[in-house]
Motif scaffolding. Structure first.
Motif, short mmCIF file in Angstrom:
data_model
loop_
_atom_site.label_atom_id
_atom_site.label_comp_id
_atom_site.label_asym_id
_atom_site.label_seq_id
_atom_site.Cartn_x
_atom_site.Cartn_y
_atom_site.Cartn_z
N SER B 134 0.85 -1.19 0.00
CA SER B 134 0.00 0.00 0.00
C SER B 134 0.89 1.24 0.00
CB SER B 134 -0.88 0.01 1.24
OG SER B 134 -0.08 0.23 2.39
N GLU B 135 0.30 2.37 -0.35
CA GLU B 135 1.07 3.63 -0.34
C GLU B 135 1.55 3.96 1.07
OE1 GLU B 135 -0.03 7.14 -2.61
OE2 GLU B 135 -1.59 5.94 -3.56
N GLY B 136 0.69 3.71 2.03
CA GLY B 136 1.07 3.98 3.42
C GLY B 136 2.27 3.12 3.82
N ALA B 137 2.24 1.87 3.39
CA ALA B 137 3.35 0.97 3.73
C ALA B 137 4.64 1.46 3.09
CB ALA B 137 3.02 -0.45 3.27
N VAL B 138 4.53 1.99 1.88
CA VAL B 138 5.73 2.49 1.19
C VAL B 138 6.30 3.70 1.94
CG1 VAL B 138 6.55 3.66 -0.90
CG2 VAL B 138 5.15 1.60 -1.08
N ARG B 139 5.43 4.57 2.43
CA ARG B 139 5.91 5.74 3.20
C ARG B 139 6.65 5.28 4.46
NH1 ARG B 139 0.69 7.78 1.83
NH2 ARG B 139 0.88 9.19 0.07
N VAL B 140 6.11 4.24 5.07
CA VAL B 140 6.78 3.70 6.27
C VAL B 140 8.13 3.09 5.89
CG1 VAL B 140 6.63 1.96 8.10
CG2 VAL B 140 4.61 3.30 7.50
N LEU B 141 8.15 2.35 4.78
CA LEU B 141 9.41 1.74 4.34
C LEU B 141 10.48 2.80 4.12
CD1 LEU B 141 8.17 -0.85 1.63
CD2 LEU B 141 9.21 -1.40 3.84
N ILE B 142 10.09 3.88 3.44
CA ILE B 142 11.07 4.93 3.13
C ILE B 142 11.51 5.64 4.41
CG2 ILE B 142 11.38 7.15 1.95
CD1 ILE B 142 9.53 6.00 -0.27
N HIS B 143 10.57 5.89 5.28
CA HIS B 143 10.93 6.55 6.54
C HIS B 143 11.89 5.68 7.34
CE1 HIS B 143 10.40 9.21 9.96
NE2 HIS B 143 10.26 8.13 10.71
N ARG B 144 11.57 4.42 7.44
CA ARG B 144 12.45 3.51 8.20
C ARG B 144 13.83 3.43 7.53
NH1 ARG B 144 9.85 0.61 12.11
NH2 ARG B 144 7.64 0.13 11.83
N ALA B 145 13.83 3.42 6.22
CA ALA B 145 15.11 3.36 5.50
C ALA B 145 15.94 4.60 5.79
CB ALA B 145 14.85 3.23 4.00
#
Lengths: 134, 166
Positions: B134-145
């Protein structure tokens, strides 16, 4: 185990990255430094924005790949596709032995590569155009 | 083509392997083109997403193959300076190498999301479609990265924060 991250923190870092990427197009930097409270996170994003450049393949490789794709396209059954060289031949046909009526699905490859247009873009454009004409 | 090739260089750390992977991606795309279904027009075209879905599969296989064979690929130190000559200082380049190593250690989806965002300048919606998240999951992935990279930079350079040009 993963720790949960506050939503607003994610939203702020997403907005900051969005601003960084948008500023590339504007060639200007007028970003709100306060948009990410954590200075280390902001500095990391700034560094990646500046440092993660896009690599470009050599012309030699592009030409080689264009040739291979052309060969692969030719190898497909004639009912599926016809390779069209760019620019088209003077009589409007795609290739010797393949009349325009056979141009249901064409891929423009070699000329497009030489002019710097992406293979995929050119191929897709030609394919869609041929599909509309069909 | 540059987008696929560039993503492959970052993922595989080797220009020759990236060329091979790029070739595979386009040959597979060519073979699969009759099955591609466009779902948007103009900037909404789904072609790039479709192409990068193929790219992701090819690169996943290649990275797995590399790890099985314990191949030694080119360090980015050999690649990055040429690409960043015009811009930054030696210190900045050094910091960037630390960052690249940190990126390389990220879990696959985090690394890919970060690279697609910063290098390919894709939207979170495009990345979500490519990664099947999901888009939300991608935002979390990028933030965590970003957090991981920031933490790595701080830990590798005690007493220093990542150099910021701003």
């Amino acid at each position: 185990m993963t720790m949960s991250i506050p939503d607003d923190e994610i939203v702020m870092s997403d907005a900051y990255v969005e601003m960084l990427l948008a500023s590339r197009a504007r060639s200007a930097r007028a970003l709100g430094k306060e948009s990410i409270p954590d200075p280390t996170l902001r500095a990391a994003a700034d560094l990646l924005d500046r440092g993660l450049v896009r690599f470009h393949p050599s012309f030699r490789f592009e030409e080689l790949l264009a040739g291979r794709l052309r060969a692969a396209a030719w190898a497909t059954p004639s009912s599926e596709g016809v390779v069209a060289f760019h620019p088209p031949l003077a009589d409007g046909s795609a290739e010797p032995g393949h009349g325009a009526e056979g141009l249901r699905r064409a891929w423009i490859l070699s000329g497009a590569i030489a002019s710097g247009v992406s293979i995929a873009g050119a191929a897709f454009f030609a394919w869609r155009r041929a599909r509309r004409l069909a | 083509m540059a987008q696929v090739y560039s993503f492959a260089v970052y993922e595989l750390r080797d220009r020759h392997a990236a060329e091979d992977a790029t070739e595979q991606v386009f040959l597979q795309a060519l073979a699969a083109l009759p099955r591609f279904q466009e779902r948007g027009e103009g900037e909404q075209s789904t072609f790039r997403v479709w192409l990068f879905q193929i790219c992701r599969r090819v690169l996943s296989n290649e990275r797995r193959r590399q790890s099985r064979r314990a191949e030694t690929t080119l360090e980015l130190a050999e690649i990055l300076p040429a690409a960043t000559d015009a811009a930054e200082t030696v210190a900045d380049r050094d910091t960037l190498l630390h960052a690249m190593r940190a990126i390389d250690r990220l879990p696959d989806d985090r690394r890919r999301a970060l690279l697609l965002r910063f290098v390919e300048e894709m939207s979170t919606a495009e990345i979500a479609a490519i990664l099947g998240r999901s888009e939300g999951a991608v935002r979390v992935l990028i933030h965590r990265a970003l957090r991981s990279v920031a933490a790595q930079l701080v830990s590798e350079r005690p007493g220093r924060r990542p150099h910021s040009a701003a």
